[in-house]
Design a protein around this motif. Structure first.
Motif, short mmCIF file in Angstrom:
data_model
loop_
_atom_site.label_atom_id
_atom_site.label_comp_id
_atom_site.label_asym_id
_atom_site.label_seq_id
_atom_site.Cartn_x
_atom_site.Cartn_y
_atom_site.Cartn_z
N MET A 137 34.63 -25.96 -32.72
CA MET A 137 34.34 -27.25 -33.32
C MET A 137 35.05 -27.32 -34.67
SD MET A 137 30.60 -28.77 -34.58
CE MET A 137 29.86 -28.48 -33.01
N THR A 138 35.57 -28.47 -34.97
CA THR A 138 36.22 -28.70 -36.26
C THR A 138 35.30 -29.53 -37.16
OG1 THR A 138 37.25 -30.79 -35.60
CG2 THR A 138 38.50 -28.75 -35.14
N VAL A 139 35.66 -29.64 -38.41
CA VAL A 139 34.87 -30.45 -39.34
C VAL A 139 34.87 -31.91 -38.90
CG1 VAL A 139 34.72 -31.27 -41.72
CG2 VAL A 139 35.22 -28.88 -41.28
N ASN A 140 36.00 -32.40 -38.43
CA ASN A 140 36.06 -33.79 -37.94
C ASN A 140 35.12 -34.00 -36.75
OD1 ASN A 140 37.88 -34.62 -39.87
ND2 ASN A 140 39.66 -34.22 -38.59
N GLU A 141 35.09 -33.04 -35.83
CA GLU A 141 34.19 -33.13 -34.68
C GLU A 141 32.74 -33.07 -35.13
OE1 GLU A 141 37.06 -31.10 -31.28
OE2 GLU A 141 35.81 -29.81 -32.53
N LEU A 142 32.44 -32.19 -36.08
CA LEU A 142 31.08 -32.08 -36.61
C LEU A 142 30.64 -33.40 -37.22
CD1 LEU A 142 28.53 -30.57 -37.49
CD2 LEU A 142 29.80 -29.82 -39.52
N GLU A 143 31.50 -34.00 -38.00
CA GLU A 143 31.15 -35.27 -38.63
C GLU A 143 30.82 -36.34 -37.59
OE1 GLU A 143 32.56 -37.96 -42.36
OE2 GLU A 143 34.16 -37.04 -41.16
N LYS A 144 31.60 -36.40 -36.52
CA LYS A 144 31.34 -37.37 -35.45
C LYS A 144 30.00 -37.10 -34.78
CE LYS A 144 36.19 -38.29 -34.51
NZ LYS A 144 37.33 -38.05 -33.64
N ILE A 145 29.68 -35.83 -34.57
CA ILE A 145 28.41 -35.45 -33.95
C ILE A 145 27.24 -35.85 -34.85
CG2 ILE A 145 26.96 -33.46 -33.33
CD1 ILE A 145 29.60 -32.14 -32.31
N LEU A 146 27.36 -35.58 -36.14
CA LEU A 146 26.28 -35.92 -37.08
C LEU A 146 26.07 -37.42 -37.15
CD1 LEU A 146 27.08 -33.37 -39.94
CD2 LEU A 146 25.33 -33.18 -38.14
N ILE A 147 27.14 -38.18 -37.11
CA ILE A 147 27.02 -39.64 -37.11
C ILE A 147 26.36 -40.11 -35.81
CG2 ILE A 147 28.35 -41.79 -36.98
CD1 ILE A 147 30.34 -40.42 -38.98
N GLU A 161 32.13 -21.66 -45.98
CA GLU A 161 30.80 -21.40 -46.52
C GLU A 161 29.89 -22.60 -46.27
OE1 GLU A 161 28.86 -19.59 -50.58
OE2 GLU A 161 30.62 -20.87 -50.80
N VAL A 162 28.65 -22.29 -45.90
CA VAL A 162 27.62 -23.31 -45.72
C VAL A 162 26.47 -22.93 -46.65
CG1 VAL A 162 25.96 -24.36 -44.13
CG2 VAL A 162 28.25 -23.78 -43.32
N TYR A 163 25.99 -23.91 -47.41
CA TYR A 163 24.87 -23.65 -48.31
C TYR A 163 24.07 -24.93 -48.52
CZ TYR A 163 28.00 -25.67 -51.87
OH TYR A 163 28.84 -26.50 -52.56
N TYR A 164 22.88 -24.76 -49.06
CA TYR A 164 22.05 -25.91 -49.42
C TYR A 164 22.14 -26.07 -50.94
CZ TYR A 164 18.11 -29.12 -49.62
OH TYR A 164 17.33 -30.22 -49.81
N SER A 165 22.47 -27.25 -51.39
CA SER A 165 22.59 -27.54 -52.81
C SER A 165 21.27 -28.10 -53.31
CB SER A 165 23.71 -28.55 -53.04
OG SER A 165 23.72 -28.99 -54.38
N GLU A 166 20.68 -27.40 -54.28
CA GLU A 166 19.41 -27.85 -54.83
C GLU A 166 19.39 -27.52 -56.32
OE1 GLU A 166 14.70 -27.34 -53.81
OE2 GLU A 166 16.01 -25.66 -53.43
N ARG A 167 19.18 -28.52 -57.13
CA ARG A 167 19.12 -28.35 -58.59
C ARG A 167 20.34 -27.61 -59.13
NH1 ARG A 167 12.85 -26.80 -58.36
NH2 ARG A 167 12.11 -28.91 -57.98
N ARG A 168 21.51 -28.05 -58.66
CA ARG A 168 22.80 -27.50 -59.09
C ARG A 168 22.94 -26.00 -58.82
NH1 ARG A 168 26.14 -30.65 -61.02
NH2 ARG A 168 27.29 -29.17 -62.27
N SER A 201 34.02 -16.60 -40.99
CA SER A 201 35.46 -16.36 -40.93
C SER A 201 36.20 -17.49 -40.24
CB SER A 201 35.75 -15.02 -40.23
OG SER A 201 35.21 -15.03 -38.93
N SER A 202 35.48 -18.34 -39.50
CA SER A 202 36.17 -19.43 -38.80
C SER A 202 35.49 -20.78 -39.06
CB SER A 202 36.21 -19.16 -37.29
OG SER A 202 34.96 -19.42 -36.71
N GLU A 203 36.29 -21.82 -38.97
CA GLU A 203 35.80 -23.18 -39.12
C GLU A 203 34.75 -23.49 -38.05
OE1 GLU A 203 37.66 -27.73 -39.22
OE2 GLU A 203 38.92 -26.06 -38.57
N SER A 204 35.02 -23.05 -36.83
CA SER A 204 34.12 -23.33 -35.71
C SER A 204 32.73 -22.72 -35.94
CB SER A 204 34.73 -22.79 -34.42
OG SER A 204 33.89 -23.08 -33.34
#
Length: 77
Positions: free
Chosen positions: A1-11, A42-49, A58-61
């Motif tokens: 899965m690519t970022v573009n595909e992920l965005e379409k899925i989330l929408i 990297e995936v993370y949750y942003s909270e209070r900066r 290691s991979s986009e997918s």
């Protein structure tokens, strides 16, 4: 899965757009973030900066699959 595909899925799943940030980085208010650094994804949750629960991949997918699973509970469709 690519970022573009992920965005379409989330929408398609109607995940609120303020719940995630794709490839922007930084510290949006209470949102899951997916970013690309020089050596990893990297995936993370942003909270209070601050980054919470940061995980590197290691991979986009792999990063996209993880992000998709994290946001499943916010799907409205």
């Amino acid at each position: 899965m690519t970022v573009n595909e992920l965005e379409k899925i989330l929408i398609q799943k109607d995940v609120p757009q303020n719940m995630y940030s794709l490839l922007v980085g930084g510290f949006p208010n209470e949102a899951f973030c997916l970013v690309k650094s020089d050596s990893a994804w990297e995936v993370y949750y942003s909270e209070r900066r601050q980054k919470r629960g940061a995980k590197k991949f290691s991979s986009e997918s792999e990063a996209c699959e993880y992000m998709n699973k994290k946001l499943d509970k916010y799907a409205r469709a």
